[in-house]
Write a protein that holds these residues in place. Structure first.
Motif, PDB file in Angstrom:
ATOM      1  N   TYR A  25      10.111   0.365   6.543  1.00 42.88           N
ATOM      2  CA  TYR A  25      10.037   1.170   5.262  1.00 42.88           C
ATOM      3  C   TYR A  25       9.250   0.412   4.098  1.00 42.88           C
ATOM      4  O   TYR A  25       8.874   1.269   3.165  1.00 42.88           O
ATOM      5  N   ALA A  26       9.009  -0.790   4.220  1.00 45.09           N
ATOM      6  CA  ALA A  26       8.107  -1.600   3.134  1.00 45.09           C
ATOM      7  C   ALA A  26       6.665  -1.044   3.597  1.00 45.09           C
ATOM      8  O   ALA A  26       5.833  -0.691   2.438  1.00 45.09           O
ATOM      9  N   THR A  27       6.339  -0.671   4.743  1.00 40.28           N
ATOM     10  CA  THR A  27       4.893  -0.351   5.089  1.00 40.28           C
ATOM     11  C   THR A  27       4.744   0.944   4.307  1.00 40.28           C
ATOM     12  O   THR A  27       3.685   1.396   3.805  1.00 40.28           O
ATOM     13  N   TYR A  28       5.755   1.895   4.891  1.00 41.89           N
ATOM     14  CA  TYR A  28       5.610   3.292   4.139  1.00 41.89           C
ATOM     15  C   TYR A  28       5.553   3.345   2.581  1.00 41.89           C
ATOM     16  O   TYR A  28       4.747   3.960   2.286  1.00 41.89           O
ATOM     17  N   PHE A  29       6.404   2.255   2.081  1.00 43.23           N
ATOM     18  CA  PHE A  29       6.491   2.353   0.445  1.00 43.23           C
ATOM     19  C   PHE A  29       5.194   2.050   0.115  1.00 43.23           C
ATOM     20  O   PHE A  29       4.577   2.433  -0.775  1.00 43.23           O
ATOM     21  N   GLU A  30       4.424   0.879   0.836  1.00 42.54           N
ATOM     22  CA  GLU A  30       3.223   0.519   0.378  1.00 42.54           C
ATOM     23  C   GLU A  30       2.188   1.562   0.590  1.00 42.54           C
ATOM     24  O   GLU A  30       1.448   1.821  -0.539  1.00 42.54           O
ATOM     25  N   ARG A  31       2.569   2.531   1.377  1.00 43.79           N
ATOM     26  CA  ARG A  31       1.195   3.370   1.633  1.00 43.79           C
ATOM     27  C   ARG A  31       1.404   4.581   0.658  1.00 43.79           C
ATOM     28  O   ARG A  31       0.616   5.108   0.273  1.00 43.79           O
ATOM     29  N   LYS A  32       2.489   4.931   0.347  1.00 43.35           N
ATOM     30  CA  LYS A  32       2.874   5.929  -0.678  1.00 43.35           C
ATOM     31  C   LYS A  32       2.385   5.272  -2.030  1.00 43.35           C
ATOM     32  O   LYS A  32       1.814   6.041  -2.680  1.00 43.35           O
ATOM     33  N   VAL A  33       2.893   4.297  -2.382  1.00 47.33           N
ATOM     34  CA  VAL A  33       2.713   3.695  -3.692  1.00 47.33           C
ATOM     35  C   VAL A  33       0.941   3.610  -3.791  1.00 47.33           C
ATOM     36  O   VAL A  33       0.327   4.063  -4.745  1.00 47.33           O
ATOM     37  N   ILE A  34       0.422   3.013  -2.809  1.00 44.99           N
ATOM     38  CA  ILE A  34      -1.046   2.872  -2.900  1.00 44.99           C
ATOM     39  C   ILE A  34      -1.905   4.191  -3.042  1.00 44.99           C
ATOM     40  O   ILE A  34      -2.766   4.443  -3.706  1.00 44.99           O
ATOM     41  N   GLY A  35      -1.254   5.283  -1.992  1.00 46.01           N
ATOM     42  CA  GLY A  35      -1.801   6.331  -2.039  1.00 46.01           C
ATOM     43  C   GLY A  35      -1.895   7.029  -3.422  1.00 46.01           C
ATOM     44  O   GLY A  35      -2.931   7.551  -3.737  1.00 46.01           O
ATOM     45  N   HIS A  36      -0.692   6.991  -3.980  1.00 49.75           N
ATOM     46  CA  HIS A  36      -0.474   7.769  -5.201  1.00 49.75           C
ATOM     47  C   HIS A  36      -1.267   6.974  -6.188  1.00 49.75           C
ATOM     48  O   HIS A  36      -2.025   7.871  -7.187  1.00 49.75           O
ATOM     49  N   LEU A 278       9.394  -6.831  -7.116  1.00 47.22           N
ATOM     50  CA  LEU A 278       8.405  -7.636  -6.829  1.00 47.22           C
ATOM     51  C   LEU A 278       7.344  -7.218  -5.692  1.00 47.22           C
ATOM     52  O   LEU A 278       6.117  -7.364  -5.573  1.00 47.22           O
ATOM     53  N   ILE A 279       8.084  -6.568  -4.737  1.00 47.45           N
ATOM     54  CA  ILE A 279       7.360  -6.119  -3.634  1.00 47.45           C
ATOM     55  C   ILE A 279       6.294  -5.044  -4.245  1.00 47.45           C
ATOM     56  O   ILE A 279       5.187  -4.847  -3.825  1.00 47.45           O
ATOM     57  N   PHE A 280       6.741  -4.061  -5.176  1.00 45.57           N
ATOM     58  CA  PHE A 280       5.916  -3.218  -5.807  1.00 45.57           C
ATOM     59  C   PHE A 280       4.754  -3.978  -6.454  1.00 45.57           C
ATOM     60  O   PHE A 280       3.625  -3.502  -6.478  1.00 45.57           O
ATOM     61  N   PHE A 281       5.236  -5.164  -6.936  1.00 46.13           N
ATOM     62  CA  PHE A 281       4.154  -5.839  -7.772  1.00 46.13           C
ATOM     63  C   PHE A 281       2.968  -6.246  -6.629  1.00 46.13           C
ATOM     64  O   PHE A 281       1.890  -6.089  -6.856  1.00 46.13           O
ATOM     65  N   PHE A 282       3.332  -6.597  -5.602  1.00 48.55           N
ATOM     66  CA  PHE A 282       2.408  -7.098  -4.743  1.00 48.55           C
ATOM     67  C   PHE A 282       1.475  -5.562  -4.051  1.00 48.55           C
ATOM     68  O   PHE A 282       0.126  -5.849  -4.172  1.00 48.55           O
ATOM     69  N   TYR A 283       2.110  -4.491  -4.231  1.00 48.45           N
ATOM     70  CA  TYR A 283       1.120  -3.360  -3.915  1.00 48.45           C
ATOM     71  C   TYR A 283       0.454  -2.808  -5.141  1.00 48.45           C
ATOM     72  O   TYR A 283      -0.929  -2.606  -4.733  1.00 48.45           O
TER      73      TYR A 283
END
Lengths: 325, 379
Positions: A25-36, A278-283
């Motif tokens: 779900y980190a991959t999902y989170f990444e795709r959603k965050v970057i998508g938006h 911190l993971i959000f910071f990565f994205y």
């Protein structure tokens, strides 16, 4: 004795599954965050709001044909992704998720994680070498230089934390931190925290330091020749690495499992929130910055980050001896 | 020019042997934006030589033109540069109009200016996105595409197609534009002017972007003249040459606009020039929309054109530079010989010189900054 071993194995299985779910779900989170951030929606098709996308991806990658280049060095080629993933997953063992909750609360936890993240870099280098492809090879070479350089900066950046806490044990660091005046080391160790954040991006090969992969130049870098589940292993390794690095950041600088107030029945909540921050910071960084050039990355590591981290060590020493004692 | 590290390393290693290797970039490589193949000779990360190989998309457009009537050739023009199809439309119709001495009504000229400048902006926006993608930033690409999409919608509403337009006719345009289209264009100008500062916030001031582009791939004025580079790349070196200004065609002399130039001739200068050209195009469109006259949109032109004997050369400014259409006619329905002098081809010619001694990443950055459209090179 037997029961203890069985319990430990049970704990490992539980932690492993939870971590794998988080990785998916980190991959999902990444795709959603970057998508938006990029004026689009991210995955929307599989399940409500694309919630089942990571599972669909996993199934797809698992059933893909296992292709490998004829001229590849097969044993090394097979071993490389496994090294990456195992090295990343092993680091999870020493991370305390909440008080007293670590699979193995060893004395040299921090050192162990640094060692393991170096090993993961070794997997990347081997993959580049074994593929027998020039793109993969260049990616592997870049990875070796980059990981060695930033390993030093990262190690030095947490020396300040070790000095303040007086321990390499992860739980001890959190406990010492909770008793410090600010509650977190990110404030007195602001220099170290900055160096750590940059080195953390480089260590996990994320933008703007995604040299080993950089898709616009090296096609896919070290994993150019990997397909199907072997590629997925690299991918998992990278995301587990991100979670590990975020956890180390959380434990060393953001106060680990401690929070402004106690949450009953769910002690992991603060730890999780900080890790996901911190993971959000990565994205966030990935969605904002272009990629550095290879020699500029080296210059940044050796000429800026390592001197900064060294300065921080000296500063911490002076403060500890004369001011905080 | 700084000393070339690749050669110094090579000199020190010469007794041991040559450790260079060949890297085959393309024709299917994410960095080359199309079927361009580059044979790169490398020493470690340094590029010793980069040799572009052309022709994977060769379609004999010039030969095809000899077997087509003048109007049949019109849709083919759009296939050469799919990102600036209207510029190619314009070059062809203007050349034929010059050859046959057809009149074009005022309103049609205004419509041509509005649409072709919109097309120029869309092409520059795509370049902006693709260039940043080459430098490793993904967000500007998608944001530029979202803004470009609005131009495609606008052009679709008048031309009927989204990419390979065939809208201009000899002596005018295919159909008239509506007032609501003009309103939408004005809205878009306002919208894009508000958006452009955010482009600069995201990219132009970024430290990494500046490290990756400033001084990289610099072209001197004399080199630029020698290799015949055109368009924003030429203007990036400081030479103020724009066909719209220097040899005005259509009705460009009626509008006020500046020709932006750079100083260093590097990737950053090209970037700045293109970003300013977007603003200048917006100015031209704004003037055209506010002053567009009423009237016919097409003059009387025979259905099947029989051009008089003679030859004609017509230069227009496409987003990539100067495009020259040269037609030789011996009378009759088809041209005797057609030659296109395309901007991407001459811009690519300097690439080899720029690439030598650079790091691989810079080479792909330079390639991106040249804004190549491969079907235009291959024709």
């Amino acid at each position: 004795m037997v029961i203890e071993i069985l319990l430990t194995i049970l704990l490992i299985v539980v932690v492993f599954s939870v971590i794998m779910l988080h990785v998916a779900y980190a991959t999902y989170f990444e795709r959603k965050v970057i998508g938006h951030m990029q004026v689009r929606m991210g995955p929307m098709r599989v399940g409500p709001h694309g919630l089942l996308q990571p599972i669909a991806d996993g199934i797809k990658l698992f059933f893909k044909e296992d292709v490998f280049p004829e001229t590849a060095d097969k044993p090394t080629f097979y071993a490389a992704p496994i090294i990456c993933l195992v090295a990343a997953l092993t680091s999870i063992a020493v991370i305390p998720f909440w008080e007293g909750m670590a699979i193995s609360d060893i004395n040299i936890g921090l050192l162990f994680i640094l060692a393991m993240s170096s090993l993961a870099g070794w997997g990347v280098v081997l993959a580049g070498w074994a593929s027998n492809s020039k793109y993969a090879f260049l990616g592997g070479l870049r990875a070796s230089a980059q990981i060695i350089s930033y390993e030093i900066a990262m190690g030095l950046s947490i020396v300040g934390v070790m000095m303040m806490a007086g321990s390499l044990n992860m739980s001890e660091i959190v406990k010492a931190q909770a008793q410090s005046p600010f509650g977190i080391y990110a404030i007195p160790q602001v220099l170290g925290f900055f160096v750590f954040l940059v080195a953390m991006l480089a260590e996990t090969n994320r933008t703007p330091f995604d040299m080993p992969e950089c898709e616009s130049e090296l096609v896919a870098g070290y994993c150019t020749e990997y397909a199907g589940f072997r590629f997925a292993l690299f991918f998992l390794g990278e995301y587990v690495g991100m979670i590990v690095m975020a956890s180390v950041g959380t434990i060393c600088f953001l106060g680990g499992w401690t929070g402004p107030f106690e949450v009953p029945f769910f002690p992991i909540i603060w730890f999780m929130l900080k890790v996901y921050f911190l993971i959000f910071f990565f994205y966030w960084v990935r969605a904002t910055l272009p990629r550095y050039r290879y020699d500029q990355i080296m210059a940044l590591g050796w000429k800026v980050l390592i001197p900064l981290a060294l300065g921080n060590v000296i500063l911490t020493g002076i403060m500890k001896t004369f001011v905080w004692h | 020019m700084t000393t070339n590290p690749a050669t110094t390393i090579r000199h020190s290693l010469e007794p041991i042997g040559d450790e260079s290797f060949i890297l085959n970039l393309g024709p299917q490589h994410p960095g080359t934006h199309g079927v361009l193949r580059i044979i790169v000779k490398m020493d470690g990360e340094y590029v010793l030589d980069a040799d572009p190989v052309l022709g994977y998309g060769h379609r004999m457009q010039e030969k095809i033109a000899e077997n087509m009537t003048y109007s049949q050739m019109l849709p083919y023009m759009a296939r050469m540069d799919y990102l600036a199809a209207l510029s190619y439309n314009q070059a062809w119709v203007c050349a034929v109009e010059k050859l046959c001495e057809y009149e074009v009504p005022d309103r049609a000229e205004y419509i041509r200016i509005i649409t072709v400048e919109l097309n120029r902006i869309s092409s520059h926006l795509l370049w902006y996105g693709a260039f940043l993608l080459d430098l490793g930033a993904f967000t500007p690409f998608l944001q530029a595409f979202a803004d470009r999409e609005k131009i495609l919608d606008l052009l679709e509403s008048v031309t009927g197609s989204r990419l390979t337009y065939c809208y201009y006719r000899f002596g005018g345009v295919f159909q008239d534009i509506t007032d609501s289209f003009l309103c939408n264009v004005m809205d878009y100008i306002k919208y894009l002017r508000e958006r452009l500062p955010s482009y600069h916030d995201l990219v132009s001031g970024n430290v990494i972007f500046q490290h990756r582009t400033s001084g990289i791939g610099a072209i001197t004025c004399s080199d630029a003249a020698e290799y015949g580079v055109t368009g924003p790349i030429l203007r990036g070196t400081g030479i103020s040459y724009d066909v719209r200004r220097n040899e005005p065609y259509s009705i460009y002399q009626r509008f006020h606009f500046e020709v932006p130039t750079g100083e260093t001739g590097g990737c950053q200068a090209r970037y700045t020039v293109r970003m300013q050209e977007i603003e200048q195009s917006l100015n031209i469109i704004e003037q055209a929309v506010t002053t567009i006259p009423d009237g016919p949109i097409k003059s009387k032109v025979p259905k099947i054109i029989k051009a008089p004997e003679g030859e004609v050369a017509m230069a227009v400014e496409t987003p990539r530079g100067e495009l020259v259409v040269y037609i030789v006619s011996r009378g009759g329905k088809t041209p005797y010989r057609v030659k296109f002098r395309v901007p991407s081809f001459s811009n690519l010619s300097i690439f080899q010189k720029l690439a030598r001694g650079k790091l691989l990443q810079d080479v792909l950055g330079i390639l991106g900054s040249l804004d190549l459209v491969i079907p235009e090179i291959d024709r």
